[in-house]
Every structure is written in C-alpha cells, then in structure tokens.
Design a protein around this motif. Structure first.
Motif, mmCIF file in Angstrom:
data_model
loop_
_atom_site.group_PDB
_atom_site.id
_atom_site.type_symbol
_atom_site.label_atom_id
_atom_site.label_comp_id
_atom_site.label_asym_id
_atom_site.label_seq_id
_atom_site.Cartn_x
_atom_site.Cartn_y
_atom_site.Cartn_z
ATOM 1 N N LEU A 164 47.781 48.300 -2.598
ATOM 2 C CA LEU A 164 46.875 49.446 -2.680
ATOM 3 C C LEU A 164 46.460 49.895 -1.285
ATOM 4 N N PHE A 213 50.126 50.353 -11.070
ATOM 5 C CA PHE A 213 49.247 51.450 -10.652
ATOM 6 C C PHE A 213 49.359 52.711 -11.498
ATOM 7 N N GLU A 238 47.760 58.636 -10.303
ATOM 8 C CA GLU A 238 46.799 57.554 -10.537
ATOM 9 C C GLU A 238 46.684 56.648 -9.311
ATOM 10 N N ARG A 242 43.317 56.010 -7.046
ATOM 11 C CA ARG A 242 42.842 54.653 -6.725
ATOM 12 C C ARG A 242 42.787 54.452 -5.209
ATOM 13 N N SER A 243 43.745 55.023 -4.499
ATOM 14 C CA SER A 243 43.751 54.933 -3.037
ATOM 15 C C SER A 243 42.550 55.668 -2.452
ATOM 16 N N ASP A 273 39.732 56.188 -3.972
ATOM 17 C CA ASP A 273 38.561 55.361 -4.285
ATOM 18 C C ASP A 273 38.429 54.205 -3.297
ATOM 19 N N ARG A 274 39.531 53.556 -2.970
ATOM 20 C CA ARG A 274 39.504 52.441 -2.010
ATOM 21 C C ARG A 274 39.052 52.938 -0.635
#
Length: 193
Positions: free
Chosen positions: A13, A48, A53, A57-58, A60-61
């Motif tokens: 990620l 993932f 998506e 998520r990236s 968000d990180r």
C-alpha cells in the motif's frame, strides 16, 4: 486450505501511495502498479480491489500520515501563532524544493479527479476540513493567549490560509517563478500581525 499472503500488504500500500503521488491516478496503469508493488494482477485485485479502490486506500494512507504531522504541529503547547506560521512556511518551503514536482497527493487529487469522482472529492474535502479546523483551533488559542488581536476572525483566517496553502502547492508544481510563492506566503502571514 487458504494460501497465506506472501507479501506485506502494508508495504505494498505504501508503494502504491508513492506511485500515485509521483504519477497521478490516470497516468498510473495496472501494469505500473503490479511492477512497483511486485504483485501479480490476481493478488493485487484480491488484496486491494480495483485500481480506483487502491487509489482511494492510498489517498487515505497519505492523509493519515500528513494529518498526524499537522496535528502535532498545530496542537503543540506554547505559542500557537508560531505554529500556524510554521505550517504555512513549511508548505511554501516544500513547494519551492524538489518535492514540488510531486506536490501533495490531496491537492493533486483535487485538480485531477475531484470534479468527476465523488469518492475522491469527499476525501479532498475531508482533508481540507481537517487542516482548516486545526488551523482555526490554533488561531483561536493564539487569540486567547493574546498573540492574535481580538478583531481577527480565526475561522475566516483559517479558510484564507487553507486557500493560500493549497494554491502554493499548485503554483509550486509549475515552479516558474518562486516569487509567486514567497510573496503570497509573506502577505498571507502579514494578516496574522
């Protein structure tokens, strides 16, 4: 019996964060992702989901990491106005250095996707709301501590500084005249006097 994953999803990620940050969403292909993450397509999809998506998520990180830094900078005890000035100057310094070529993943997402991607736009707004809230809180503390005049409006100043900081990041990516950034930073900070 289910197979165990032979890779570190957290490291994968983070590698995706770096790739999307370097290239953007549209310019990053699934082939780029499988190569950078060292995963086959099936593993990537199973872990993932889709490219979109994985991008969310990236993002968000990335926000988790940058939000933690901002929280530390703007919530520390002591002079709050100095902390706000420090954050604005950091944004300007980053826009003037080599990092300017990558910019900020949130700002990049705003300019690339937010107009037509509701999920991306929601994350951009959440990031900007967070920065504005932290800045307004620090300015309110500065006012309570006598560092900021009583006639100043912490919430309005926080909105202005948010807009200036995001503009600095966009202008910094073009990098054609550093005076645009230095002058804008100096004038924005003068409103805190």
């Amino acid at each position: 019996m289910a197979r165990t994953k032979e890779f570190d999803p957290d490291a994968a990620l983070q590698a995706a964060v770096e790739l999307f940050w370097e290239r953007g969403y549209e310019a990053t292909s699934m082939a780029d992702l499988t190569e950078r993450l060292g995963l086959g397509r099936a593993s990537l999809y199973a872990t993932f989901g889709s490219k979109h998506e994985l991008f969310l998520r990236s993002l968000d990180r990335y926000r988790e990491n940058t939000d933690a830094t901002l929280l530390t900078e703007l919530s520390q005890p002591g002079p709050a106005l100095a902390a706000v000035r420090g954050v604005v100057r950091r944004f300007a310094d980053e826009a003037l250095r080599e990092q300017r070529l990558r910019g900020c993943l949130v700002t990049n997402t705003a300019t690339e996707l937010a107009a037509h991607d509701r999920d991306a736009a929601r994350r951009v707004r959440a990031s900007w709301d967070y920065l504005e809230t932290l800045t307004a809180g620090a300015l309110t503390r500065a006012q309570a501590q006598g560092e900021l005049g009583p006639e100043k409006e912490p919430q309005a100043l926080a909105r202005l500084l948010l807009t200036v900081m995001q503009g600095i990041r966009v202008v910094g990516k073009a990098g054609d005249d550093p005076r645009r950034i230095t002058d804008a930073t100096r004038l924005a900070l003068s409103l805190l006097d």
